[in-house]
Design a protein around this motif. Structure first.
Motif, PDB file in Angstrom:
ATOM      1  N   ILE A  49      18.727  -8.654   9.381  1.00  0.00           N
ATOM      2  CA  ILE A  49      17.299  -8.392   9.195  1.00  0.00           C
ATOM      3  C   ILE A  49      16.562  -9.405  10.072  1.00  0.00           C
ATOM      4  O   ILE A  49      16.471 -10.591   9.725  1.00  0.00           O
ATOM      5  CB  ILE A  49      16.919  -8.475   7.709  1.00  0.00           C
ATOM      6  CG1 ILE A  49      17.785  -7.429   6.986  1.00  0.00           C
ATOM      7  CG2 ILE A  49      15.414  -8.237   7.507  1.00  0.00           C
ATOM      8  CD1 ILE A  49      17.500  -7.122   5.592  1.00  0.00           C
ATOM      9  N   ALA A  50      16.107  -8.918  11.231  1.00  0.00           N
ATOM     10  CA  ALA A  50      15.534  -9.822  12.231  1.00  0.00           C
ATOM     11  C   ALA A  50      14.056 -10.036  11.946  1.00  0.00           C
ATOM     12  O   ALA A  50      13.320  -9.083  11.691  1.00  0.00           O
ATOM     13  CB  ALA A  50      15.742  -9.229  13.616  1.00  0.00           C
ATOM     14  N   LYS A  51      13.636 -11.302  12.035  1.00  0.00           N
ATOM     15  CA  LYS A  51      12.245 -11.629  11.713  1.00  0.00           C
ATOM     16  C   LYS A  51      11.318 -11.449  12.905  1.00  0.00           C
ATOM     17  O   LYS A  51      10.104 -11.522  12.775  1.00  0.00           O
ATOM     18  CB  LYS A  51      12.153 -13.058  11.197  1.00  0.00           C
ATOM     19  CG  LYS A  51      12.838 -13.219   9.851  1.00  0.00           C
ATOM     20  CD  LYS A  51      12.417 -14.535   9.179  1.00  0.00           C
ATOM     21  CE  LYS A  51      13.262 -14.804   7.952  1.00  0.00           C
ATOM     22  NZ  LYS A  51      14.686 -15.016   8.284  1.00  0.00           N
ATOM     23  N   GLU A 111      14.648 -11.825  18.005  1.00  0.00           N
ATOM     24  CA  GLU A 111      15.851 -11.940  17.164  1.00  0.00           C
ATOM     25  C   GLU A 111      16.562 -10.589  17.063  1.00  0.00           C
ATOM     26  O   GLU A 111      17.795 -10.512  17.089  1.00  0.00           O
ATOM     27  CB  GLU A 111      15.444 -12.441  15.772  1.00  0.00           C
ATOM     28  CG  GLU A 111      16.593 -13.017  14.967  1.00  0.00           C
ATOM     29  CD  GLU A 111      16.222 -13.306  13.502  1.00  0.00           C
ATOM     30  OE1 GLU A 111      17.076 -13.097  12.636  1.00  0.00           O
ATOM     31  OE2 GLU A 111      15.066 -13.713  13.242  1.00  0.00           O
ATOM     32  N   ALA A 112      15.778  -9.504  16.973  1.00  0.00           N
ATOM     33  CA  ALA A 112      16.378  -8.165  16.873  1.00  0.00           C
ATOM     34  C   ALA A 112      17.138  -7.838  18.160  1.00  0.00           C
ATOM     35  O   ALA A 112      18.249  -7.285  18.119  1.00  0.00           O
ATOM     36  CB  ALA A 112      15.293  -7.122  16.610  1.00  0.00           C
ATOM     37  N   ILE A 113      16.558  -8.204  19.298  1.00  0.00           N
ATOM     38  CA  ILE A 113      17.217  -7.908  20.583  1.00  0.00           C
ATOM     39  C   ILE A 113      18.488  -8.753  20.726  1.00  0.00           C
ATOM     40  O   ILE A 113      19.550  -8.249  21.124  1.00  0.00           O
ATOM     41  CB  ILE A 113      16.229  -8.131  21.766  1.00  0.00           C
ATOM     42  CG1 ILE A 113      15.100  -7.089  21.671  1.00  0.00           C
ATOM     43  CG2 ILE A 113      16.941  -8.042  23.111  1.00  0.00           C
ATOM     44  CD1 ILE A 113      13.885  -7.359  22.542  1.00  0.00           C
ATOM     45  N   GLU A 114      18.416 -10.018  20.316  1.00  0.00           N
ATOM     46  CA  GLU A 114      19.602 -10.890  20.355  1.00  0.00           C
ATOM     47  C   GLU A 114      20.718 -10.314  19.480  1.00  0.00           C
ATOM     48  O   GLU A 114      21.879 -10.283  19.871  1.00  0.00           O
ATOM     49  CB  GLU A 114      19.245 -12.310  19.860  1.00  0.00           C
ATOM     50  CG  GLU A 114      18.622 -13.198  20.912  1.00  0.00           C
ATOM     51  CD  GLU A 114      19.390 -13.213  22.230  1.00  0.00           C
ATOM     52  OE1 GLU A 114      20.592 -13.530  22.209  1.00  0.00           O
ATOM     53  OE2 GLU A 114      18.791 -12.861  23.279  1.00  0.00           O
ATOM     54  N   SER A 158       7.270  -2.997  14.208  1.00  0.00           N
ATOM     55  CA  SER A 158       6.773  -4.305  13.797  1.00  0.00           C
ATOM     56  C   SER A 158       7.869  -4.997  12.979  1.00  0.00           C
ATOM     57  O   SER A 158       8.632  -4.339  12.254  1.00  0.00           O
ATOM     58  CB  SER A 158       5.475  -4.167  13.021  1.00  0.00           C
ATOM     59  OG  SER A 158       5.608  -3.181  12.044  1.00  0.00           O
ATOM     60  N   ALA A 159       7.947  -6.314  13.105  1.00  0.00           N
ATOM     61  CA  ALA A 159       8.979  -7.095  12.409  1.00  0.00           C
ATOM     62  C   ALA A 159       8.657  -7.135  10.910  1.00  0.00           C
ATOM     63  O   ALA A 159       7.477  -7.003  10.554  1.00  0.00           O
ATOM     64  CB  ALA A 159       9.028  -8.501  12.986  1.00  0.00           C
ATOM     65  N   GLU A 198      16.652   0.124  12.614  1.00  0.00           N
ATOM     66  CA  GLU A 198      15.823   0.879  11.676  1.00  0.00           C
ATOM     67  C   GLU A 198      14.679   0.057  11.098  1.00  0.00           C
ATOM     68  O   GLU A 198      14.678  -1.173  11.163  1.00  0.00           O
ATOM     69  CB  GLU A 198      16.663   1.539  10.575  1.00  0.00           C
ATOM     70  CG  GLU A 198      17.205   0.619   9.526  1.00  0.00           C
ATOM     71  CD  GLU A 198      17.967   1.365   8.431  1.00  0.00           C
ATOM     72  OE1 GLU A 198      18.458   2.489   8.645  1.00  0.00           O
ATOM     73  OE2 GLU A 198      18.077   0.792   7.337  1.00  0.00           O
ATOM     74  N   GLU A 199      13.711   0.781  10.555  1.00  0.00           N
ATOM     75  CA  GLU A 199      12.541   0.117   9.976  1.00  0.00           C
ATOM     76  C   GLU A 199      12.947  -0.630   8.707  1.00  0.00           C
ATOM     77  O   GLU A 199      13.862  -0.215   7.995  1.00  0.00           O
ATOM     78  CB  GLU A 199      11.440   1.138   9.663  1.00  0.00           C
ATOM     79  CG  GLU A 199      11.812   2.062   8.552  1.00  0.00           C
ATOM     80  CD  GLU A 199      10.689   2.974   8.070  1.00  0.00           C
ATOM     81  OE1 GLU A 199       9.514   2.576   8.102  1.00  0.00           O
ATOM     82  OE2 GLU A 199      11.011   4.090   7.633  1.00  0.00           O
ATOM     83  N   PHE A 200      12.260  -1.697   8.431  1.00  0.00           N
ATOM     84  CA  PHE A 200      12.491  -2.501   7.237  1.00  0.00           C
ATOM     85  C   PHE A 200      11.793  -1.846   6.055  1.00  0.00           C
ATOM     86  O   PHE A 200      10.634  -1.447   6.151  1.00  0.00           O
ATOM     87  CB  PHE A 200      11.923  -3.907   7.464  1.00  0.00           C
ATOM     88  CG  PHE A 200      12.069  -4.803   6.281  1.00  0.00           C
ATOM     89  CD1 PHE A 200      13.285  -5.403   5.992  1.00  0.00           C
ATOM     90  CD2 PHE A 200      10.985  -5.051   5.440  1.00  0.00           C
ATOM     91  CE1 PHE A 200      13.427  -6.234   4.889  1.00  0.00           C
ATOM     92  CE2 PHE A 200      11.125  -5.884   4.326  1.00  0.00           C
ATOM     93  CZ  PHE A 200      12.345  -6.473   4.060  1.00  0.00           C
ATOM     94  N   LEU A 201      12.520  -1.701   4.949  1.00  0.00           N
ATOM     95  CA  LEU A 201      11.927  -1.115   3.745  1.00  0.00           C
ATOM     96  C   LEU A 201      11.643  -2.226   2.756  1.00  0.00           C
ATOM     97  O   LEU A 201      12.532  -3.037   2.452  1.00  0.00           O
ATOM     98  CB  LEU A 201      12.889  -0.109   3.115  1.00  0.00           C
ATOM     99  CG  LEU A 201      13.271   1.086   3.977  1.00  0.00           C
ATOM    100  CD1 LEU A 201      14.376   1.891   3.290  1.00  0.00           C
ATOM    101  CD2 LEU A 201      12.053   1.973   4.226  1.00  0.00           C
TER     102      LEU A 201
END
Ligand code: AMP
Ligand code: GLY
Length: 425
Positions: free
Chosen positions: A153-155, A159-162, A135-136, A183-186
């Protein structure tokens, strides 16, 4: 003793500045240094490691301190040690902790150190599959050295794939992005913790908090760091203990068992999530701008810690900090930082007549050079750091910002909220 400092930033200036007040130190050299370090010592224009080692031998230099990651990752410590010279910093093998995020994440996993869930890949398909399961926000990191800018840090998933595409194609960060970490966002608050190590023993320095984003309220793009303060009240004894037990001890033991005993300073990027330390990254050098504040807080001679760490004698080092004292550092950056270079601008520093400010502050110069007339020019991204000391964070911060007001150059910019997390407590 005579000391050579490798590097040219505010971090190296601050180490040099501390050494000018150190009774053990006679002469300081900088390679290459900047337009202001020549007031603390002698700048030398040598970058080749073997030529530097020869310079050190010819001039009877007792200790070399390496500031930035590049020479460490490229093996300066190995070259110096082969020639019997004393140098503060990790070997090329151990410096991979910073040189490769994939190596670092694999070490964290192998040594059982808590870190964000991740995959490492060079395949866009594999990355896309993994991203779809998350999940974003989603964090995408280039493997290699990118001067603090290789983390997106993709929202959204798109955006993460780009971002992954840009890295893997080499478009965003060249070869440094040919492998990526997803990786997962902390969600928590960050700390910079420094453990000085000699291959067997370690000393943990007071924890710092940096401000990575360009703008107030932690908005805007990531930078190398816009300001920091030390010590931060966001750490208590319990958290220090968890960091030692869960992070520092297993990491140093693991590296030793893997034939890479760590000497120098291990910079632990910690995210505190619900009171638990989770490791974002390791660096293998002092943080910049954290070093500028740390150096100002030493009560004991800094050379004693650096020399004894470099010679395997840390347990006999005298490492003490000024009691009940805080340091706040505010970075003044040039106009176009961190996007592109800026037109050089003359720096004017007002005479500081205010005794209180004069005795409790200093400027660590970073991106500066001298023009033909000897004028000090702002040339780099991060130009200088205004450091204030005080008996509280508020007092240290007030002095840092008073000093900011005494420094002028066209395009000067800074954050106005350094240490806000500590002050809102
Ligand atoms: P790094 O170079 O890995 O320290 O990343 C640079 C900055 O990106 C860190 O200081 C954090 O502010 C942010 N960051 C990196 N990884 C994560 C993560 N997994 N979750 C949240 N923020 C992150
Ligand atoms: N201030 C963060 C760094 O030096 O990487």
């Amino acid at each position: 003793m005579d000391v050579l400092i490798i590097g040219s930033g505010g971090r190296e200036y601050s180490i040099g500045y501390a050494l000018t007040k150190d009774e053990n130190v006679d002469k300081i050299y900088f390679a290459p240094g900047n337009g202001a370090t020549d007031e603390l010592g002698e700048n030398i224009a040598i970058s080749d490691f073997n030529e530097l080692a020869t310079f050190v031998k010819d001039n009877g230099i007792d200790l070399t301190v390496v500031g930035p990651e590049d020479p460490l990752v490229n093996g300066i410590v190995d070259v110096f040690k082969e020639q019997g010279l004393t140098i503060f910093g990790p070997s090329k093998a151990a410096a991979q902790l910073e040189g490769s995020k994939v190596f670092m994440k694999n070490c964290l996993q192998k040594y059982g150190v808590p870190t964000a869930k991740y995959i490492e890949t060079s395949s866009l398909d594999e990355a896309t599959e993994f991203i779809k399961t998350m999940s974003a926000p989603i964090v995408v990191k280039a493997d290699g050295l990118c001067a603090g800018k290789g983390v997106i840090i993709a929202k959204s998933h798109e955006e993460a794939i780009e971002a992954t595409k840009g890295m893997l194609s080499g478009e965003s960060f060249g070869d440094a992005g040919s492998n990526v970490i997803i990786e997962e966002f902390l969600d928590g608050y960050e700390l910079s913790v420094f453990a000085v190590c000699d291959g067997k023993d370690y000393v943990v320095l007071p924890a710092a908090q940096d401000h990575k984003r360009l703008l107030d309220n932690d908005e805007g793009p990531n930078t190398g760091g816009m300001g920091a303060y030390v010590p931060t009240p966001l750490v208590n004894d319990e958290l220090y203990q968890k960091i030692e037990d869960r992070v520092i001890k297993p990491t140093l033991k693991g590296l030793d068992e893997d034939g890479m005993p760590f000497t120098g300073v291990l910079f632990i990027g910690v995210m505190v999530v619900n009171g638990e330390p989770i490791i974002l990254e390791y660096n293998v050098r002092f943080g910049d701008p954290e070093c500028e504040e740390l150096m100002a807080l030493f009560e004991s001679p800094v050379s004693d810690m650096l020399y004894k760490a470099a010679t395997g004698d840390l347990k006999n080092a005298d490492v003490r900090f000024k009691k009940d004292t805080y340091a706040v550092g505010v970075v003044l950056a040039s106009e176009n930082y961190p996007y592109k270079s800026s037109t050089p601008a003359e720096i004017i520093v007002d005479d500081i007549v205010h005794e209180d400010l004069k005795n409790n502050s200093y400027i660590a110069y970073a991106g500066v050079s001298r023009d033909e007339d000897g004028k000090l020019m702002a040339t780099g991204g991060r130009v200088l750091v205004c450091v204030g000391l005080g008996k509280s964070i508020q007092e240290a911060r007030d002095r840092a910002y008073m000093l900011v007001g005494q420094v002028h150059f066209i395009g000067k910019k800074c954050r106005t909220d350094i240490a806000y997390q500590a002050l809102k407590q």
